[in-house]
Design a protein around this motif. Structure first.
Motif, PDB file in Angstrom:
ATOM      1  N   LEU A  12     -73.788  53.546 -28.060  1.00  0.00           N
ATOM      2  CA  LEU A  12     -74.507  53.050 -26.896  1.00  0.00           C
ATOM      3  C   LEU A  12     -73.573  52.309 -25.946  1.00  0.00           C
ATOM      4  N   ILE A  13     -72.724  51.455 -26.500  1.00  0.00           N
ATOM      5  CA  ILE A  13     -71.802  50.664 -25.681  1.00  0.00           C
ATOM      6  C   ILE A  13     -70.768  51.550 -24.995  1.00  0.00           C
ATOM      7  N   ASN A  14     -70.323  52.577 -25.719  1.00  0.00           N
ATOM      8  CA  ASN A  14     -69.273  53.435 -25.179  1.00  0.00           C
ATOM      9  C   ASN A  14     -69.799  54.522 -24.244  1.00  0.00           C
ATOM     10  N   ASN A  15     -71.112  54.658 -24.144  1.00  0.00           N
ATOM     11  CA  ASN A  15     -71.696  55.661 -23.259  1.00  0.00           C
ATOM     12  C   ASN A  15     -72.157  55.065 -21.931  1.00  0.00           C
ATOM     13  N   THR A  16     -71.669  53.874 -21.602  1.00  0.00           N
ATOM     14  CA  THR A  16     -72.002  53.240 -20.333  1.00  0.00           C
ATOM     15  C   THR A  16     -70.736  53.080 -19.501  1.00  0.00           C
ATOM     16  N   ASP A  17     -70.904  53.098 -18.156  1.00  0.00           N
ATOM     17  CA  ASP A  17     -69.770  52.874 -17.272  1.00  0.00           C
ATOM     18  C   ASP A  17     -69.470  51.391 -17.099  1.00  0.00           C
ATOM     19  N   ASP A  18     -70.376  50.548 -17.583  1.00  0.00           N
ATOM     20  CA  ASP A  18     -70.140  49.110 -17.498  1.00  0.00           C
ATOM     21  C   ASP A  18     -69.001  48.724 -18.437  1.00  0.00           C
ATOM     22  N   LEU A  19     -68.298  47.637 -18.079  1.00  0.00           N
ATOM     23  CA  LEU A  19     -67.162  47.174 -18.869  1.00  0.00           C
ATOM     24  C   LEU A  19     -67.630  46.067 -19.802  1.00  0.00           C
ATOM     25  N   ILE A  20     -67.347  46.213 -21.111  1.00  0.00           N
ATOM     26  CA  ILE A  20     -67.776  45.229 -22.113  1.00  0.00           C
ATOM     27  C   ILE A  20     -66.563  44.871 -22.953  1.00  0.00           C
ATOM     28  N   TRP A  21     -66.302  43.595 -23.108  1.00  0.00           N
ATOM     29  CA  TRP A  21     -65.213  43.156 -23.974  1.00  0.00           C
ATOM     30  C   TRP A  21     -65.475  41.728 -24.455  1.00  0.00           C
ATOM     31  N   SER A  22     -64.841  41.375 -25.561  1.00  0.00           N
ATOM     32  CA  SER A  22     -64.978  40.022 -26.107  1.00  0.00           C
ATOM     33  C   SER A  22     -63.611  39.533 -26.567  1.00  0.00           C
ATOM     34  N   LEU A  23     -63.448  38.199 -26.500  1.00  0.00           N
ATOM     35  CA  LEU A  23     -62.172  37.559 -26.836  1.00  0.00           C
ATOM     36  C   LEU A  23     -62.421  36.436 -27.822  1.00  0.00           C
ATOM     37  N   ASP A  24     -61.383  36.090 -28.619  1.00  0.00           N
ATOM     38  CA  ASP A  24     -61.493  34.926 -29.500  1.00  0.00           C
ATOM     39  C   ASP A  24     -61.076  33.671 -28.729  1.00  0.00           C
TER      40      ASP A  24
ATOM     41  N   SER B  21     -72.590  52.283 -35.773  1.00  0.00           N
ATOM     42  CA  SER B  21     -72.228  53.532 -35.090  1.00  0.00           C
ATOM     43  C   SER B  21     -73.100  53.751 -33.859  1.00  0.00           C
ATOM     44  N   ASN B  22     -74.403  53.518 -34.009  1.00  0.00           N
ATOM     45  CA  ASN B  22     -75.310  53.692 -32.873  1.00  0.00           C
ATOM     46  C   ASN B  22     -74.991  52.697 -31.755  1.00  0.00           C
ATOM     47  N   LEU B  23     -74.696  51.441 -32.163  1.00  0.00           N
ATOM     48  CA  LEU B  23     -74.377  50.423 -31.163  1.00  0.00           C
ATOM     49  C   LEU B  23     -73.095  50.778 -30.423  1.00  0.00           C
ATOM     50  N   GLU B  24     -72.080  51.222 -31.150  1.00  0.00           N
ATOM     51  CA  GLU B  24     -70.826  51.594 -30.513  1.00  0.00           C
ATOM     52  C   GLU B  24     -71.030  52.796 -29.597  1.00  0.00           C
TER      53      GLU B  24
ATOM     54  N   PHE C 111     -63.688  45.838 -27.368  1.00  0.00           N
ATOM     55  CA  PHE C 111     -63.849  46.332 -26.007  1.00  0.00           C
ATOM     56  C   PHE C 111     -64.368  47.763 -26.097  1.00  0.00           C
ATOM     57  N   ASN C 112     -65.122  48.167 -25.063  1.00  0.00           N
ATOM     58  CA  ASN C 112     -65.653  49.531 -25.079  1.00  0.00           C
ATOM     59  C   ASN C 112     -64.695  50.493 -24.381  1.00  0.00           C
ATOM     60  N   THR C 113     -65.045  51.770 -24.415  1.00  0.00           N
ATOM     61  CA  THR C 113     -64.173  52.808 -23.870  1.00  0.00           C
ATOM     62  C   THR C 113     -63.964  52.631 -22.373  1.00  0.00           C
ATOM     63  N   SER C 114     -65.033  52.279 -21.649  1.00  0.00           N
ATOM     64  CA  SER C 114     -64.908  52.116 -20.198  1.00  0.00           C
ATOM     65  C   SER C 114     -63.901  51.023 -19.855  1.00  0.00           C
ATOM     66  N   TYR C 115     -63.957  49.905 -20.579  1.00  0.00           N
ATOM     67  CA  TYR C 115     -63.011  48.819 -20.328  1.00  0.00           C
ATOM     68  C   TYR C 115     -61.588  49.276 -20.614  1.00  0.00           C
ATOM     69  N   ARG C 116     -61.403  49.948 -21.741  1.00  0.00           N
ATOM     70  CA  ARG C 116     -60.062  50.419 -22.097  1.00  0.00           C
ATOM     71  C   ARG C 116     -59.506  51.358 -21.031  1.00  0.00           C
ATOM     72  N   ASP C 117     -60.350  52.271 -20.539  1.00  0.00           N
ATOM     73  CA  ASP C 117     -59.886  53.249 -19.553  1.00  0.00           C
ATOM     74  C   ASP C 117     -59.502  52.569 -18.248  1.00  0.00           C
ATOM     75  N   VAL C 118     -60.277  51.565 -17.829  1.00  0.00           N
ATOM     76  CA  VAL C 118     -59.971  50.867 -16.579  1.00  0.00           C
ATOM     77  C   VAL C 118     -58.652  50.117 -16.696  1.00  0.00           C
TER      78      VAL C 118
ATOM     79  N   LEU D 194     -76.131  49.251 -42.067  1.00  0.00           N
ATOM     80  CA  LEU D 194     -75.277  48.521 -41.136  1.00  0.00           C
ATOM     81  C   LEU D 194     -74.291  49.463 -40.465  1.00  0.00           C
ATOM     82  N   ASP D 195     -73.708  50.385 -41.244  1.00  0.00           N
ATOM     83  CA  ASP D 195     -72.783  51.363 -40.653  1.00  0.00           C
ATOM     84  C   ASP D 195     -73.502  52.228 -39.615  1.00  0.00           C
ATOM     85  N   TRP D 196     -74.735  52.622 -39.961  1.00  0.00           N
ATOM     86  CA  TRP D 196     -75.517  53.441 -39.029  1.00  0.00           C
ATOM     87  C   TRP D 196     -75.804  52.666 -37.745  1.00  0.00           C
ATOM     88  N   ALA D 197     -76.208  51.395 -37.909  1.00  0.00           N
ATOM     89  CA  ALA D 197     -76.496  50.572 -36.737  1.00  0.00           C
ATOM     90  C   ALA D 197     -75.232  50.332 -35.924  1.00  0.00           C
TER      91      ALA D 197
END
Length: 583
Positions: free
Chosen positions: A383-395, A378-381, A403-410, A373-376
């Motif tokens: 993958l998500i953080n290596n895209t310029d697309d903005l990804i985030w989720s809310l409760d 890490s790989n998922l994060e 949220f991914n790195t691109s969203y945080r940077d924007v 699970l940790d490996w998956a």
């Protein structure tokens, strides 16, 4: 009637573990001496000494102060109880010894009751013997134990009141009857052997446990001690027995046995490994799961030290935790990796005064799953953080879950605020923009899954930016909406390309229109003029007029071609004629 020459209570044994401060054995007659109810287990040492006659307390203390492991003591005293206002005369033999197995000190007391001399005021008779007999009868009939006497043939010569009450007989119904009258048939042979042994060995106490029948046929488990009575010549005249009804004791023992069996069944049924160690680190009990885990049989484990059976544990974490739990008497839980078997074990240690109880759970699969699970993750994060697309989720309360790195940077670039998980979502821009985004989130939380094209005109001067934003409700296992997942992609370049394609298509349509309509007309005129030229008389006036018209048509064709070229490359060619007549 001749009184018995034996003590009423004989060899009442009490054993107290000084190291553990708890009783090991309490004789069945102690309730008569101490005033404690039967089947009550006191906790304080020397509890029956509370009933010592005040006049004898000091002498008892002085005598017991001389007690040591090398020097046992014997002391006599009187006791007084609430239920028996008369004095009882007790002789106590006390000693200390060390248990060879546990190395713990044991305090051993042996109590015997004697009949005191009394003085009679009746003249003319043996007052001393009469008083003694009356006192003894009073004691016999007031006690809760059974007292019987048999002649050398096995027939009752005496039964006390308690015996008659429990078994439903009168003394007249029993005196002269053989003891077989209320002996269970299956116990008859053992009772006869005990009777014969008692007759053959004067002075020897013969213990016997058996079931006796009352008058209605109900069985009463009972515990007895028999001894022979001899006359002055040393001949056996009677057999005396002291007993007690142990129905409640047997029921408790059976209940304990059933409880132990249920506990053993439970221990064997659980999949976790289980073991009990005593204070000397020896195995007391193990279950089959532990035997399978350790590849050891019960015979190899029980009675042996854990450090001898598993020498690889010495100096390791397990030994440290086990000894710490025993020392602090606190429950400890830890995880151990066994290199030799490549197993991960979760171990819980529960200490007690008698040792340690240990539960061991094999969590190897869980550890492997956690690693995967940790490996998956890490790989998922990655993958998500290596895209310029903005990804985030809310409760449900519009607080960040991820949220991914691109969203945080924007967000940081636009607002100077670093988004943090657990905090409210950052919405920036004019009030109208904030309300629009709040509405987007509400729609998703209501269960709607949708995509919008969002025009961002407030991020900076120049051409606005366009984003394609997807909103997706997030559900839990109970199919309840617990949040919103959002995905945004900048599509400004894509929209620009789409507009260019639309414009190009429009130019192509105009070119097709020019080719099919505006160019066909002058070409048709040119072909018609060629057909009227007189090639035999080329210099005639008609030919001159036709040639002039051909020049006009050629110019018209040139204009149409220019319009086609201009529309092809710029889309801004000259306006086309409303009709095909240039004349």
């Amino acid at each position: 009637m001749q009184p018995s020459i034996l003590p009423l209570i004989s060899e009442c044994i009490i054993a107290f573990n000084l190291s553990l401060q708890q009783y090991i054995t309490i004789g069945p007659c102690i309730s008569m001496l101490s005033g404690y109810p039967e089947n009550t287990v006191p906790t304080e040492a020397d509890f029956w000494h509370a009933a010592i006659h005040p006049a004898d307390i000091e002498s008892v203390k002085e005598a017991l102060s001389r007690l040591s492991e090398d020097e046992p003591v014997q002391v006599s005293y009187r006791t007084l109880t609430v239920n028996d206002p008369g004095s009882r005369y007790i002789t106590e033999k006390r000693s200390i010894y060390t248990d060879a197995i546990t190395n713990q000190q044991i305090l051993l007391s042996i109590l015997n009751e004697s009949v005191p001399p009394v003085v009679s005021a009746r003249p003319g008779v043996n007052d001393d013997a009469l008083k003694r007999e009356q006192f003894l009868l009073s004691l016999i009939n007031s006690q809760t134990n059974f007292l019987v006497r048999l002649n050398t043939k096995g027939y009752f010569t005496f039964v006390n009141k308690r015996y008659c009450e429990v078994f439903g007989y009168t003394d007249a119904e029993l005196i002269g009857q053989h003891f077989a009258i209320n002996t269970a048939p299956e116990d008859m042979e053992r009772c006869q052997r005990a009777f014969e042994e008692c007759v053959a060995a004067p002075g020897k106490i013969i213990p016997l446990m058996r079931e006796k029948l009352d008058k209605a046929g109900k069985r009463h488990p009972s515990e007895w001690e028999f001894i022979s009575i001899i006359n002055e010549e040393g001949d056996v005249t009677e057999i005396q027995g002291v007993g007690q009804d142990i129905s409640q004791k047997v029921e408790i023992q059976n209940e304990v046995k059933r409880t132990v069996e249920k506990l053993n069944d439970f221990i064997e049924s659980i999949t976790d490994s289980f073991l009990i160690l005593d204070n000397n680190w020896r195995f007391i009990k193990t279950n089959k799961a532990f035997e399978a885990l350790s590849h050891k049989s019960s015979e190899e484990l029980v009675g042996n030290s854990i450090w001898d059976v598993f020498p690889t544990l010495n100096g390791g974490q397990a030994e440290q935790q086990f000894r710490l739990a025993a020392e602090t008497q606190q429950t400890l839980k830890f995880t151990e990796y066994v290199e030799s078997s490549r197993l991960w074990l979760r171990i819980a240690v529960y200490p007690s005064a008698e040792g340690l109880t240990v539960f061991i759970k094999d969590i190897t699969r869980q550890k492997i799953a956690e690693k995967e699970l940790d490996w998956a993750r890490s790989n998922l994060e990655a993958l998500i953080n290596n895209t310029d697309d903005l990804i985030w989720s809310l409760d449900k309360n519009n607080r960040y879950v991820f949220f991914n790195t691109s969203y945080r940077d924007v967000v940081l670039h636009e607002t100077g605020i670093v988004p943090v998980n657990g905090q409210d979502v950052v919405i920036y821009g004019p009030a109208q923009t904030i309300e629009i985004w709040a509405g987007y989130y509400r729609r998703a939380l209501s269960g709607e899954r949708y995509t919008v094209i969002y025009e961002n005109t407030h991020s900076g001067p120049g051409e606005p930016l366009y984003f394609e934003v997807s909103f997706n409700p997030i559900y839990n296992d109970a199919q309840e909406i617990v949040g919103t997942g959002c995905f945004a992609r900048e599509i400004t370049a894509r929209l620009r390309t789409e507009r260019e394609i639309v414009a190009q298509n429009e130019r192509l349509r105009q070119i097709a229109s020019l080719s099919s309509h505006e160019l066909r007309r002058p070409v048709a005129s040119m072909l018609g003029l060629i057909n009227v030229i007189d090639f035999e008389d080329f210099a005639c006036q008609e030919n001159k007029e036709a040639i002039n018209l051909l020049l006009v048509v050629g110019n018209e064709i040139d204009e149409v071609i220019r319009a086609i070229v201009d529309n092809t490359f710029t889309g801004e060619g000259p306006a086309l004629p409303e009709n095909g007549n240039n004349n």
